[in-house]
Design a protein around this motif. Sequence first.
Motif, PDB file in Angstrom:
ATOM      1  N   ASN A  40      -9.559  -3.484   4.282  1.00 14.96           N
ATOM      2  CA  ASN A  40      -9.473  -4.138   5.594  1.00 14.96           C
ATOM      3  C   ASN A  40      -8.297  -5.102   5.655  1.00 14.96           C
ATOM      4  N   THR A  41      -8.067  -5.825   4.583  1.00 12.29           N
ATOM      5  CA  THR A  41      -6.949  -6.767   4.530  1.00 12.29           C
ATOM      6  C   THR A  41      -5.624  -6.016   4.568  1.00 12.29           C
ATOM      7  N   ILE A  42      -5.531  -4.911   3.832  1.00 13.69           N
ATOM      8  CA  ILE A  42      -4.333  -4.073   3.867  1.00 13.69           C
ATOM      9  C   ILE A  42      -4.075  -3.615   5.302  1.00 13.69           C
ATOM     10  N   ARG A  43      -5.103  -3.117   5.942  1.00 12.66           N
ATOM     11  CA  ARG A  43      -4.985  -2.638   7.330  1.00 12.66           C
ATOM     12  C   ARG A  43      -4.494  -3.754   8.251  1.00 12.66           C
ATOM     13  N   GLN A  44      -5.109  -4.922   8.159  1.00  8.21           N
ATOM     14  CA  GLN A  44      -4.739  -6.037   9.035  1.00  8.21           C
ATOM     15  C   GLN A  44      -3.282  -6.432   8.846  1.00  8.21           C
ATOM     16  N   LYS A  45      -2.846  -6.551   7.611  1.00  5.02           N
ATOM     17  CA  LYS A  45      -1.466  -6.960   7.335  1.00  5.02           C
ATOM     18  C   LYS A  45      -0.466  -5.929   7.859  1.00  5.02           C
ATOM     19  N   LEU A  46      -0.736  -4.642   7.611  1.00  6.31           N
ATOM     20  CA  LEU A  46       0.183  -3.598   8.048  1.00  6.31           C
ATOM     21  C   LEU A  46       0.188  -3.456   9.568  1.00  6.31           C
ATOM     22  N   VAL A  56      -2.181   5.063   1.513  1.00  3.27           N
ATOM     23  CA  VAL A  56      -1.940   4.638   2.889  1.00  3.27           C
ATOM     24  C   VAL A  56      -1.042   5.657   3.569  1.00  3.27           C
ATOM     25  N   THR A  57      -1.463   6.126   4.724  1.00  2.29           N
ATOM     26  CA  THR A  57      -0.610   6.903   5.617  1.00  2.29           C
ATOM     27  C   THR A  57      -0.393   6.034   6.839  1.00  2.29           C
ATOM     28  N   ILE A 116       5.268  -6.673   2.862  1.00  2.00           N
ATOM     29  CA  ILE A 116       4.173  -7.074   3.757  1.00  2.00           C
ATOM     30  C   ILE A 116       2.912  -7.403   2.958  1.00  2.00           C
ATOM     31  N   LEU A 117       2.626  -6.582   1.951  1.00  2.00           N
ATOM     32  CA  LEU A 117       1.405  -6.789   1.164  1.00  2.00           C
ATOM     33  C   LEU A 117       1.564  -7.901   0.133  1.00  2.00           C
ATOM     34  N   GLY A 118       2.793  -8.224  -0.212  1.00  2.00           N
ATOM     35  CA  GLY A 118       3.107  -9.385  -1.043  1.00  2.00           C
ATOM     36  C   GLY A 118       2.251  -9.550  -2.277  1.00  2.00           C
ATOM     37  N   ASP A 119       1.573 -10.695  -2.353  1.00  2.00           N
ATOM     38  CA  ASP A 119       0.806 -11.058  -3.543  1.00  2.00           C
ATOM     39  C   ASP A 119      -0.371 -10.128  -3.815  1.00  2.00           C
ATOM     40  N   MET A 120      -0.806  -9.362  -2.809  1.00  2.00           N
ATOM     41  CA  MET A 120      -1.901  -8.426  -3.049  1.00  2.00           C
ATOM     42  C   MET A 120      -1.522  -7.410  -4.123  1.00  2.00           C
ATOM     43  N   MET A 121      -0.212  -7.121  -4.244  1.00  2.00           N
ATOM     44  CA  MET A 121       0.254  -6.138  -5.221  1.00  2.00           C
ATOM     45  C   MET A 121       0.089  -6.639  -6.655  1.00  2.00           C
ATOM     46  N   LYS A 122      -0.129  -7.931  -6.826  1.00  2.00           N
ATOM     47  CA  LYS A 122      -0.251  -8.498  -8.168  1.00  2.00           C
ATOM     48  C   LYS A 122      -1.669  -8.401  -8.721  1.00  2.00           C
TER      49      LYS A 122
END
Length: 90
Positions: free
Chosen positions: A4-10, A42-43, A64-70
């Motif tokens: 959900n967070t990924i979706r919101q950010k994108l 993600v598509t 866009i996803l930034g720190d989530m990738m860590k």
Amino acid sequence: MTANTIRQKLEQALKPELIEIVDHSAAHAGHYGNKGGGHYNVTIVSEQFDGKSLVQRHQMIYQILGDMMKEEIHALGINALTPLENSKGN
């Protein structure tokens, strides 16, 4: 929650015509090297990809996803298309 967070950010950053997120985390839980982050595909279809190379599109998404990738995202498969590419079935 992370999907959900990924979706919101994108959605906020790219205003996509289409976004699909598939969570494959359960299939990868506990494998070597995974310290708890999820596996996602993600598509995303956005006009903001017009004129951008595949590498540039991926860089946009990573930024866009930034720190989530860590921590929250261990692996991310990306299919980033323009509306024209999507209409042609690419």
